[in-house]
Design a protein around this motif. Sequence first.
Motif, PDB file in Angstrom:
ATOM      1  N   GLU A 198       0.827  -1.213   0.000  1.00  0.00           N
ATOM      2  CA  GLU A 198       0.000   0.000   0.000  1.00  0.00           C
ATOM      3  C   GLU A 198       0.858   1.258   0.000  1.00  0.00           C
ATOM      4  O   GLU A 198       0.589   2.209  -0.743  1.00  0.00           O
ATOM      5  CB  GLU A 198      -0.931   0.003   1.219  1.00  0.00           C
ATOM      6  CG  GLU A 198      -2.068  -1.008   1.138  1.00  0.00           C
ATOM      7  CD  GLU A 198      -3.073  -0.656   0.035  1.00  0.00           C
ATOM      8  OE1 GLU A 198      -3.174   0.532  -0.345  1.00  0.00           O
ATOM      9  OE2 GLU A 198      -3.758  -1.572  -0.448  1.00  0.00           O
ATOM     10  N   VAL A 199       1.911   1.274   0.835  1.00  0.00           N
ATOM     11  CA  VAL A 199       2.768   2.460   0.905  1.00  0.00           C
ATOM     12  C   VAL A 199       3.556   2.634  -0.397  1.00  0.00           C
ATOM     13  O   VAL A 199       3.699   3.749  -0.912  1.00  0.00           O
ATOM     14  CB  VAL A 199       3.711   2.378   2.119  1.00  0.00           C
ATOM     15  CG1 VAL A 199       4.720   3.524   2.094  1.00  0.00           C
ATOM     16  CG2 VAL A 199       2.906   2.412   3.412  1.00  0.00           C
ATOM     17  N   LEU A 200       4.072   1.534  -0.936  1.00  0.00           N
ATOM     18  CA  LEU A 200       4.791   1.615  -2.210  1.00  0.00           C
ATOM     19  C   LEU A 200       3.862   2.092  -3.328  1.00  0.00           C
ATOM     20  O   LEU A 200       4.286   2.816  -4.234  1.00  0.00           O
ATOM     21  CB  LEU A 200       5.405   0.259  -2.551  1.00  0.00           C
ATOM     22  CG  LEU A 200       6.625  -0.119  -1.707  1.00  0.00           C
ATOM     23  CD1 LEU A 200       6.929  -1.606  -1.843  1.00  0.00           C
ATOM     24  CD2 LEU A 200       7.842   0.703  -2.121  1.00  0.00           C
ATOM     25  N   THR A 201       2.592   1.721  -3.254  1.00  0.00           N
ATOM     26  CA  THR A 201       1.611   2.220  -4.227  1.00  0.00           C
ATOM     27  C   THR A 201       1.424   3.727  -4.070  1.00  0.00           C
ATOM     28  O   THR A 201       1.369   4.468  -5.064  1.00  0.00           O
ATOM     29  CB  THR A 201       0.264   1.495  -4.056  1.00  0.00           C
ATOM     30  OG1 THR A 201       0.432   0.108  -4.329  1.00  0.00           O
ATOM     31  CG2 THR A 201      -0.781   2.064  -5.006  1.00  0.00           C
ATOM     32  N   ASP A 202       1.333   4.198  -2.811  1.00  0.00           N
ATOM     33  CA  ASP A 202       1.208   5.632  -2.563  1.00  0.00           C
ATOM     34  C   ASP A 202       2.350   6.409  -3.217  1.00  0.00           C
ATOM     35  O   ASP A 202       2.154   7.505  -3.755  1.00  0.00           O
ATOM     36  CB  ASP A 202       1.213   5.921  -1.055  1.00  0.00           C
ATOM     37  CG  ASP A 202      -0.084   5.517  -0.376  1.00  0.00           C
ATOM     38  OD1 ASP A 202      -1.097   5.342  -1.080  1.00  0.00           O
ATOM     39  OD2 ASP A 202      -0.075   5.380   0.865  1.00  0.00           O
ATOM     40  N   ILE A 203       3.553   5.836  -3.172  1.00  0.00           N
ATOM     41  CA  ILE A 203       4.729   6.513  -3.714  1.00  0.00           C
ATOM     42  C   ILE A 203       4.772   6.417  -5.237  1.00  0.00           C
ATOM     43  O   ILE A 203       4.966   7.418  -5.942  1.00  0.00           O
ATOM     44  CB  ILE A 203       6.024   5.913  -3.115  1.00  0.00           C
ATOM     45  CG1 ILE A 203       6.067   6.138  -1.606  1.00  0.00           C
ATOM     46  CG2 ILE A 203       7.258   6.484  -3.808  1.00  0.00           C
ATOM     47  CD1 ILE A 203       7.154   5.335  -0.902  1.00  0.00           C
ATOM     48  N   TRP A 204       4.588   5.191  -5.748  1.00  0.00           N
ATOM     49  CA  TRP A 204       4.931   4.939  -7.147  1.00  0.00           C
ATOM     50  C   TRP A 204       3.776   5.036  -8.128  1.00  0.00           C
ATOM     51  O   TRP A 204       4.000   5.303  -9.307  1.00  0.00           O
ATOM     52  CB  TRP A 204       5.613   3.566  -7.264  1.00  0.00           C
ATOM     53  CG  TRP A 204       7.006   3.650  -6.744  1.00  0.00           C
ATOM     54  CD1 TRP A 204       7.492   3.186  -5.553  1.00  0.00           C
ATOM     55  CD2 TRP A 204       8.104   4.302  -7.383  1.00  0.00           C
ATOM     56  NE1 TRP A 204       8.811   3.499  -5.401  1.00  0.00           N
ATOM     57  CE2 TRP A 204       9.212   4.177  -6.519  1.00  0.00           C
ATOM     58  CE3 TRP A 204       8.265   4.974  -8.588  1.00  0.00           C
ATOM     59  CZ2 TRP A 204      10.458   4.711  -6.820  1.00  0.00           C
ATOM     60  CZ3 TRP A 204       9.498   5.500  -8.905  1.00  0.00           C
ATOM     61  CH2 TRP A 204      10.585   5.372  -8.035  1.00  0.00           C
ATOM     62  N   PHE A 205       2.559   4.853  -7.689  1.00  0.00           N
ATOM     63  CA  PHE A 205       1.438   4.977  -8.640  1.00  0.00           C
ATOM     64  C   PHE A 205       1.370   6.398  -9.207  1.00  0.00           C
ATOM     65  O   PHE A 205       1.313   6.575 -10.444  1.00  0.00           O
ATOM     66  CB  PHE A 205       0.128   4.567  -7.970  1.00  0.00           C
ATOM     67  CG  PHE A 205      -1.051   4.552  -8.913  1.00  0.00           C
ATOM     68  CD1 PHE A 205      -1.070   3.689 -10.005  1.00  0.00           C
ATOM     69  CD2 PHE A 205      -2.133   5.392  -8.709  1.00  0.00           C
ATOM     70  CE1 PHE A 205      -2.157   3.678 -10.881  1.00  0.00           C
ATOM     71  CE2 PHE A 205      -3.212   5.381  -9.581  1.00  0.00           C
ATOM     72  CZ  PHE A 205      -3.226   4.519 -10.662  1.00  0.00           C
TER      73      PHE A 205
END
Length: 214
Positions: A198-205
């Motif tokens: 979820e956090v990596l999605t917040d950054i990379w999406f």
Amino acid sequence: MVDAVSNATSTGNRRGTLRAEQKRATRARLLESARGLFAARGYAAVTVDDIVAEVGCSRATFYLHFPGKVDILLAVAGDGMAPSALAFYQDLDRVLDTGSRAEFTDWITRAIEWFHQYKEMLPAWDEATALESDFQAVARDGILALPNSMTSYLARWPEDRRDEARLRVELLVTQLERFFTRWAMLGTIDVSAEEAAEVLTDIWFPALTAPAAS
């Protein structure tokens, strides 16, 4: 006379086929030996002698198949790790086309699972990159191939910003690898895979979203 020539040709063909099969089998055993040793010890600690000792063949036989130790590591990677990484980023191209955050999170989750599948080889890969100049070039080309395979993603970026678009994917590759190393291998990050995704999605999406046309 004709029958004798035919029989000799047939016998020669069988011998040639047998030799080719034996050569393929030996190469496969060398690859399997190297894969296990690199996974267990890393790259630097493994020698060609270690590899051939497990197989029960000579150094001369090894060099019939591979010019050196770095070449067999490349062959091990090319036997599954590298092609599957390329396919993974081609799939990311499809995911970004959907514009779906949920699909991107699912891709991140599968990327973490991919690292789990190949985690035993990552230290050997990093060591070879640090120690072998030829391997550094191969590793660099391999990373650059990932964004270059994402043709739809690149097409959404203005032509004068496509190098930046490639860099964003390369930085994603790097962060995923370093996160996985510190999380799953070193244990210095304490988080669930779900929370990390979820956090990596917040950054990379948003970081991989092409700028709106002006």
